[in-house]
Motif scaffolding. Structure first.
Motif, PDB file in Angstrom:
ATOM      1  N   GLU A  23       0.966  -1.268   0.042  1.00 42.27           N
ATOM      2  CA  GLU A  23      -0.085  -0.130  -0.147  1.00 42.27           C
ATOM      3  C   GLU A  23       0.762   1.123   0.011  1.00 42.27           C
ATOM      4  OE1 GLU A  23      -3.318   0.281  -0.562  1.00 42.27           O
ATOM      5  OE2 GLU A  23      -3.333  -1.980  -0.886  1.00 42.27           O
ATOM      6  N   LYS A  77       2.092   1.826  -3.357  1.00 40.79           N
ATOM      7  CA  LYS A  77       1.161   2.356  -4.312  1.00 40.79           C
ATOM      8  C   LYS A  77       1.238   3.915  -4.300  1.00 40.79           C
ATOM      9  CE  LYS A  77      -2.407  -0.140  -3.905  1.00 40.79           C
ATOM     10  NZ  LYS A  77      -3.626  -0.833  -3.864  1.00 40.79           N
ATOM     11  N   THR A  78       1.039   4.114  -3.077  1.00 43.33           N
ATOM     12  CA  THR A  78       0.806   5.554  -2.494  1.00 43.33           C
ATOM     13  C   THR A  78       1.965   6.476  -3.155  1.00 43.33           C
ATOM     14  OG1 THR A  78      -0.393   5.148  -0.794  1.00 43.33           O
ATOM     15  CG2 THR A  78       0.527   7.343  -0.693  1.00 43.33           C
ATOM     16  N   GLY A 132       2.659   5.677  -7.113  1.00 44.52           N
ATOM     17  CA  GLY A 132       1.552   5.595  -7.916  1.00 44.52           C
ATOM     18  C   GLY A 132       1.357   6.267  -9.263  1.00 44.52           C
ATOM     19  N   GLU A 133       2.008   7.509  -9.133  1.00 41.76           N
ATOM     20  CA  GLU A 133       2.220   8.271 -10.448  1.00 41.76           C
ATOM     21  C   GLU A 133       2.763   7.637 -11.584  1.00 41.76           C
ATOM     22  OE1 GLU A 133       5.688  11.349  -9.574  1.00 41.76           O
ATOM     23  OE2 GLU A 133       4.036  11.643  -8.517  1.00 41.76           O
ATOM     24  N   MET A 158      -2.880  -0.442 -13.112  1.00 40.46           N
ATOM     25  CA  MET A 158      -2.822  -1.510 -12.038  1.00 40.46           C
ATOM     26  C   MET A 158      -3.882  -2.261 -11.773  1.00 40.46           C
ATOM     27  SD  MET A 158      -0.410  -1.113  -9.643  1.00 40.46           S
ATOM     28  CE  MET A 158       0.220  -1.741  -7.866  1.00 40.46           C
ATOM     29  N   THR A 203       4.886   0.585 -16.199  1.00 41.79           N
ATOM     30  CA  THR A 203       5.640   1.557 -15.502  1.00 41.79           C
ATOM     31  C   THR A 203       6.704   1.931 -16.504  1.00 41.79           C
ATOM     32  OG1 THR A 203       6.982   2.317 -13.468  1.00 41.79           O
ATOM     33  CG2 THR A 203       7.355  -0.059 -14.585  1.00 41.79           C
TER      34      THR A 203
END
Length: 100
Positions: free
Chosen positions: A26, A29-30, A33-34, A39, A54
């Motif tokens: 998590e 991802k945070t 994430g950009e 995903m 990516t």
């Protein structure tokens, strides 16, 4: 497609190892994430299967928490083969920190 396989031992309970992996996932991802597009993720028990793109490259990964170890299997595009050693090293470092 080239693959990367990394296994890291740990002394945690299965539930604790899985909890830490989910928490770190998590955070990744945070934080990144950009850079992660398209995903897809699916948790099944203590295993995660995910796909993402990516920097224009498609990646598929399976992370499995088993008794005493965590295994990461990545399928990478041919272009990423030049970075295989660096990717393996980074995975080992990340898992080592998470499972310590």
């Amino acid at each position: 497609m080239p693959s990367v396989s990394v296994t890291v031992p740990h002394a945690l309970s299965d539930d604790e190892a899985a909890r830490r992996l989910r928490e770190r996932y998590e955070t990744i991802k945070t934080t990144y994430g950009e850079h992660l597009k398209d995903m897809e993720e699916q948790w099944s028990g203590q295993s995660l299967c995910c796909r993402f793109t990516t920097f224009g490259m498609k990646v598929q990964s399976t992370v499995t928490s088993a008794p005493g170890e965590v295994r990461v299997q990545l399928e990478l595009p041919l272009f990423a083969l030049a970075f295989k050693a660096a990717i393996e090293e980074r995975i080992r470092a990340e898992l080592g920190a998470v499972l310590a």
